[in-house]
Design an enzyme around this catalytic site. Structure first.
Site, PDB file in Angstrom:
ATOM      1  N   ASN A   1       3.666   7.656  -4.521  1.00  0.00           N
ATOM      2  CA  ASN A   1       3.779   8.462  -5.736  1.00  0.00           C
ATOM      3  C   ASN A   1       2.776   7.910  -6.746  1.00  0.00           C
ATOM      4  OD1 ASN A   1       4.490   9.848  -8.056  1.00  0.00           O
ATOM      5  ND2 ASN A   1       6.695   9.660  -7.739  1.00  0.00           N
TER       6      ASN A   1
ATOM      7  N   TYR B   1       2.828  -3.235 -15.725  1.00  0.00           N
ATOM      8  CA  TYR B   1       2.145  -4.325 -15.026  1.00  0.00           C
ATOM      9  C   TYR B   1       1.012  -4.923 -15.873  1.00  0.00           C
ATOM     10  CZ  TYR B   1      -0.323  -6.780 -11.272  1.00  0.00           C
ATOM     11  OH  TYR B   1      -0.933  -7.734 -10.509  1.00  0.00           O
TER      12      TYR B   1
ATOM     13  N   HIS C   1       3.220   5.535 -10.129  1.00  0.00           N
ATOM     14  CA  HIS C   1       2.560   4.246  -9.964  1.00  0.00           C
ATOM     15  C   HIS C   1       1.548   3.994 -11.076  1.00  0.00           C
ATOM     16  CE1 HIS C   1      -0.903   1.831  -8.546  1.00  0.00           C
ATOM     17  NE2 HIS C   1       0.047   1.016  -8.149  1.00  0.00           N
TER      18      HIS C   1
ATOM     19  N   ASN D   1       0.825  -1.206   0.000  1.00  0.00           N
ATOM     20  CA  ASN D   1       0.000   0.000   0.000  1.00  0.00           C
ATOM     21  C   ASN D   1       0.866   1.266   0.000  1.00  0.00           C
ATOM     22  OD1 ASN D   1      -2.795   1.254   0.412  1.00  0.00           O
ATOM     23  ND2 ASN D   1      -1.658   2.125   2.127  1.00  0.00           N
TER      24      ASN D   1
ATOM     25  N   SER E   1      11.629  -0.026 -11.945  1.00  0.00           N
ATOM     26  CA  SER E   1      11.653   1.151 -11.092  1.00  0.00           C
ATOM     27  C   SER E   1      12.986   1.289 -10.369  1.00  0.00           C
ATOM     28  CB  SER E   1      10.499   1.071 -10.080  1.00  0.00           C
ATOM     29  OG  SER E   1      10.481   2.206  -9.245  1.00  0.00           O
TER      30      SER E   1
ATOM     31  N   HIS F   1      15.721   4.401 -10.728  1.00  0.00           N
ATOM     32  CA  HIS F   1      16.127   5.145  -9.531  1.00  0.00           C
ATOM     33  C   HIS F   1      17.655   5.120  -9.391  1.00  0.00           C
ATOM     34  CE1 HIS F   1      11.887   5.080  -8.296  1.00  0.00           C
ATOM     35  NE2 HIS F   1      12.213   5.995  -7.415  1.00  0.00           N
TER      36      HIS F   1
END
Length: 554
Positions: A422, A434, A426, A416, A457, A461
């Site tokens: 963000n 996804y 997402h 969660n 991700s 980063h």
């Protein structure tokens, strides 16, 4: 004798008649029984069919009633959070009805979810969470506390300069150094922006215009190949530019962050509209389904604070320029806040990197000393970018859906937390990574799709940090793709508030580790000699194998 035979014949005939009558009676009885059995079977079939019809009708009525109720609830939510809000400190006004998401879109999305399909992103007019929370005086006081701390930091710095250095130094040298070579940054940004405007849209327009059922095969291959080549070039050219001009840390963050944003936006535009062109049916009305969106829609999408392309978004009717200026001032204040944190908690501890930091004692003390300032950096960065910066652009562009984040601070599970921290990023990862992977490998392999999302991700980063510090030190990658991914399953069913405490403890420790390890490596590369002159030096942590000059060892 003849009479006797005659009597016998009559007797035999009577017996045959009796047997025949008996057989007829049995046959008629069996027929009646068979008819009764068939009637019972038919009646049972009718009853079963009626019962099934009853269940189907009830199920259909239940689904229709639920859809109607969902639509009603969605309409009420839109009214509560968007349609009838008055403008107070930047709260959203009435939106443009023609631009708003229709409630049926939300119903269709929920219906997809019920049937096992992954729902689509639906844009709805709504304010940011903190915008609404700041209307509560108790929450507003917390904001005032952070402002007071910033004032105290400023007074502390000024008094320190006056009492120790006998001068008032307010030149913010670290900020000037971190954002150095800014004209080169703006030149590169203009080139990236120009490529998205002058290459992506014209190329897509030509492909969509000249594509026909006869030449679709070869044109589709050429189009997809050009998209891949463009994305690779967009990744490599800014990277070479950044290395060639040796941009400082903050300027490197601006370049790589904007590079990633442009890549995500162009991918979204191409992904949404390429599918529209390829799967367009012959009997579709060209007036209703345009193959190529207007350039104005593409231009608006490049600047609006979302990464998921739509032809239309919910819009507000007016612009509060006071709210825009307030948000940009908050970004500036957060920048000064970050300067004070590094100046007071990071530079004094790590600028004279020595052997004490390599020992377990020095490392543990440094890590725990970085936990509070590291988490404070998390708060300030979140507020500056995801709240102030995003809301400023949303207000200028009258963008209605301002749910850039949710109440991630209340999360009891890491899944969660990742979904709500963000929402902008997402939504892009969910829509284009996804969902697409789930379509390829099937809905049963969703954990694999989730792992791919985390991997992508984590890579980007780490790419931003590598370009920022000019060395490869994959601490964030290991923590994000390793421990962060594992915590999802550890806290998967966490509902107790104690899991929220666990999440905050993990965040404090994680931010402390990140700030400590990256600061140690950054200053080690300034104070320690390189062990090799090859490219391997960029990948070998100097803080682990620091070679000190002889003058420092003696």
């Amino acid at each position: 004798m003849a009479d006797t035979d005659s009597v016998g014949d009559h007797h035999h005939q009577d017996r045959e008649k009796h047997d025949l009558n008996a057989n007829n009676s049995n046959m008629s009885g069996n027929k009646v029984l068979l008819d009764q059995t068939l009637k019972r079977i038919n009646h049972q079939r009718i009853r079963d069919h009626a019962q099934q019809l009853k269940l189907d009708l009830l199920d259909s009525m239940s689904n229709q009633l639920e859809e109607l109720l969902d639509g009603f609830v969605s309409t009420v939510e839109r009214i509560e959070v968007g349609d009838d809000l008055n403008v107070q400190n930047g709260s959203i006004k009435n939106h443009c009805p023609s631009c708003a998401s229709h409630p049926t879109e939300e119903v269709a999305s929920k219906k997809k979810e019920k049937t096992g399909e992954l729902p689509d992103k639906v844009f709805v007019t709504r304010s940011s969470v903190l915008t609404e929370l700041f209307e509560i005086s108790h929450v507003r006081t917390i904001y005032h506390i952070f402002v007071a701390v910033l004032i105290v930091f400023s007074l502390n710095t000024m008094l320190y300069d006056v009492l120790e250095k006998h001068t008032l130094n307010l030149n913010f040298g670290m900020i000037q150094w971190a954002f150095g070579k800014f004209p080169k940054v703006m030149a590169l940004w203009m080139m990236m922006q120009g490529s998205t405007l002058l290459i992506v849209y014209p190329a897509f327009y030509c492909w969509a215009s000249y594509r026909t059922p006869k030449n679709s095969g070869i044109l589709d291959v050429i189009w997809i190949s050009l998209v891949i080549i463009y994305q690779l070039a967009f990744l490599l050219i800014p990277l070479f530019y950044l290395i060639e001009h040796d941009l400082p840390p903050a300027s490197s963050v601006v370049v790589t962050a904007e590079q990633t944003r442009f890549l995500m936006k162009t991918h979204s535009f191409i992904r949404e509209n390429t599918a529209r062109v390829m799967y367009k049916k012959k009997d579709d009305d060209d007036q209703e389904t345009s193959l190529c969106p207007d350039f104005s829609k593409y231009l608006y999408f490049l600047f609006c604070p979302t990464l998921v392309y739509r032809d239309n978004y919910p819009r507000t009717q007016t612009i509060s320029w006071k709210y825009v200026v307030t948000n940009f001032l908050q970004v500036l204040a957060c920048l000064i806040y970050i300067y004070y944190i590094f100046e007071r908690f990071c530079v004094p501890v790590f600028q004279n990197f020595n052997k004490d930091h390599i020992t377990a004692k020095g490392f543990i003390l440094s890590m725990f000393g970085c936990m509070m300032p590291g988490t404070l950096l998390l708060f300030i960065s979140f507020f500056a970018i995801l709240h102030s910066w995003m809301n400023a652009f949303a207000e200028m562009l009258r963008f209605g859906d301002r749910l850039f984040y949710k109440d991630w601070w209340n999360s009891t599970t890491f899944s969660n937390y990742y979904r709500t921290w963000n929402v902008v990023v997402h939504d892009w990862l969910y829509t284009y990574i996804y969902k697409d992977i789930c379509k390829l490998v099937g809905p049963r392999n969703r954990p694999g799709a989730m792992a791919c999302v985390f991997l992508i991700s984590a890579v980007f980063h780490e790419y931003i940090l590598t370009c920022t510090f000019k060395f490869f030190y994959p601490v964030l990658f290991v923590m994000f793709a390793g421990a962060g991914f594992g915590f999802i399953f550890l806290t998967d069913k966490g509902s107790s508030r104690s899991w929220n405490v666990f999440m905050w403890v993990a965040l404090f420790i994680g931010n402390g580790l990140l700030m400590c390890l990256y600061s140690m490596e950054f200053y080690a590369r300034q104070n320690c000699q390189a062990s090799t002159e090859s490219l391997l030096d960029l990948m070998i942590p100097r803080s682990w194998f620091c070679v000190y000059p002889k003058t420092e060892i003696l």
